[in-house]
Design an enzyme around this catalytic site. Structure first.
Site, short mmCIF file in Angstrom:
data_model
loop_
_atom_site.label_atom_id
_atom_site.label_comp_id
_atom_site.label_asym_id
_atom_site.label_seq_id
_atom_site.Cartn_x
_atom_site.Cartn_y
_atom_site.Cartn_z
N LYS B 108 0.88 -1.16 0.00
CA LYS B 108 0.00 0.00 0.00
C LYS B 108 0.92 1.21 0.00
CE LYS B 108 -2.88 2.93 2.74
NZ LYS B 108 -3.73 3.18 3.91
N GLY B 169 -8.13 9.35 9.05
CA GLY B 169 -8.54 9.42 10.45
C GLY B 169 -9.56 10.50 10.77
N ALA B 195 -9.49 5.54 3.54
CA ALA B 195 -9.38 6.66 4.49
C ALA B 195 -10.61 7.55 4.53
CB ALA B 195 -8.16 7.53 4.20
N GLY B 196 -10.87 8.05 5.72
CA GLY B 196 -11.95 9.01 5.93
C GLY B 196 -13.26 8.43 6.41
N ASN B 217 -9.43 1.96 9.00
CA ASN B 217 -8.77 1.56 10.24
C ASN B 217 -9.40 2.28 11.44
OD1 ASN B 217 -7.01 0.95 12.35
ND2 ASN B 217 -5.17 1.38 11.24
N THR B 218 -9.23 3.61 11.47
CA THR B 218 -9.66 4.38 12.65
C THR B 218 -11.14 4.19 12.97
OG1 THR B 218 -7.99 5.99 11.97
CG2 THR B 218 -9.52 6.66 13.70
#
Lengths: 66, 264
Positions: B108, B169, B195-196, B217-218
């Protein structure tokens, strides 16, 4: 002799291979990659690659990330 | 055949192909920021993910615990990232180290512009993509939602292009659906929103647009209940994909009755 392992000076005997150094510091070679003086040491060469005084080693592994 | 089996069969989907790799789950999940390793293990399981991302860092010599003690490499495809790199050269170095550490040729690629926004640096990202593709990597490249740079990354040989829904994040969801739609319209490689993502509906939106997958992830790791949120994300991903494959009705300005209007 003295080498720099991940930024820290470390003592090791003459004739130490990269593999021996990893063993000495309990680093699992199967989960790590090694750079010696900015050159990657291929996995199959870890056991034959000899260290010299003042060598700089970077050993990386995987940590949590996104 | 039972009705339930027939419905299940109809819901079957082709596999997600990333270069030479194939996956059933379209949700990719990160391994950072969980309250504990145990919670992470359960959350990964609940998410149904087959691909999990990891970061590459210096070994801490005094630490004996390893992330890899908790991730079964037979069960999950480990996708190392180049997080924390701010130039093509740094990212290329990390990618080479990651490959040598023995997980796979998948990377990645993420090359960031600055620490405040964590937005990708498109020029350095393109440079690194070109080099890594030449070196035989399977490059999954993180980028902004700009359709032009997304196309250039594809042309440079990226196996998968991963536009951000919103900053890393930030949990803001898919901020510019139109850009994602434009990217999807011309893409010949899989597009994965990376992301986001803040909550389940964000994942569904990405999948309904026609994205091939979502990486997050977050949104899971920092939820109050990460394991439950992981399950929500899994269901959201499946729901969005099914809705996309089903062909939604067109939007209308005026009402249209669902019940017969005559014949009382």
């Amino acid at each position: 002799m003295k080498v720099i392992l991940n930024g820290e000076p470390k003592e090791c005997p003459e004739g130490t291979t990269v593999e021996k150094l990893l063993e000495l510091y309990k680093i699992d070679k199967n989960r790590a990659a090694v750079e010696l003086n900015l050159q990657i040491v291929p996995r199959k060469e870890l056991s034959v690659c000899m260290l010299n005084d003042a060598d700089i080693l970077e050993v990386v592994t995987f940590v949590g990330g996104g | 055949m039972l009705v339930a089996d027939r419905i299940e069969k109809k819901a079957e989907d082709k596999k997600l192909k990333i270069g030479k790799y194939e996956f059933t789950s379209r949700l990719f999940v990160g391994t950072g920021k969980y309250p504990s390793m145990e919670v992470m293990v359960e959350a990964l399981e609940a998410s149904g993910a087959e691909v999990v991302t990891v970061a590459v860092r210096r070994v801490k010599i005094s630490e004996s615990e390893s992330l890899l003690d908790y991730i079964d490499a037979k069960k999950y495809k480990i996708l190392p990232n180049t997080a924390g790199c701010y130039s093509a050269d740094e990212a290329i170095r990390v990618a080479r180290l990651a490959r040598e550490a023995g997980m796979s040729d998948m990377i990645k690629l993420e090359v960031l512009g600055d620490e405040k926004t964590l937005l990708p640096d498109p020029i350095e990202t393109l440079k690194a993509t070109t080099v890594l593709v030449k070196e035989g990597f399977t490059v999954l490249v993180y980028t902004s939602d700009d359709p032009i740079i997304a196309k250039k990354l594809e042309d440079a040989g990226a196996t998968c292009v991963m536009p951000a829904g919103a900053p890393i994040g930030s949990g803001q969801g898919i901020l510019n659906k139109n850009n994602i739609r434009i990217i999807l319209e011309s893409a010949k490689v899989p597009i994965i929103v990376d992301a986001g993502v803040g909550t389940a509906s964000d994942v569904t939106i990405a999948m309904e647009l026609g994205c091939e997958g979502v990486l997050l992830n977050t949104g899971i790791a920092l939820a109050k209940d990460p394991v439950r949120m992981a399950r929500a994300m899994k269901l959201a991903c499946e729901s969005g994909r099914l809705a996309f494959l089903s062909g939604r009705i067109p939007k209308r300005l005026y009402a249209k009755a669902s019940s017969p209007e005559k014949d009382f």
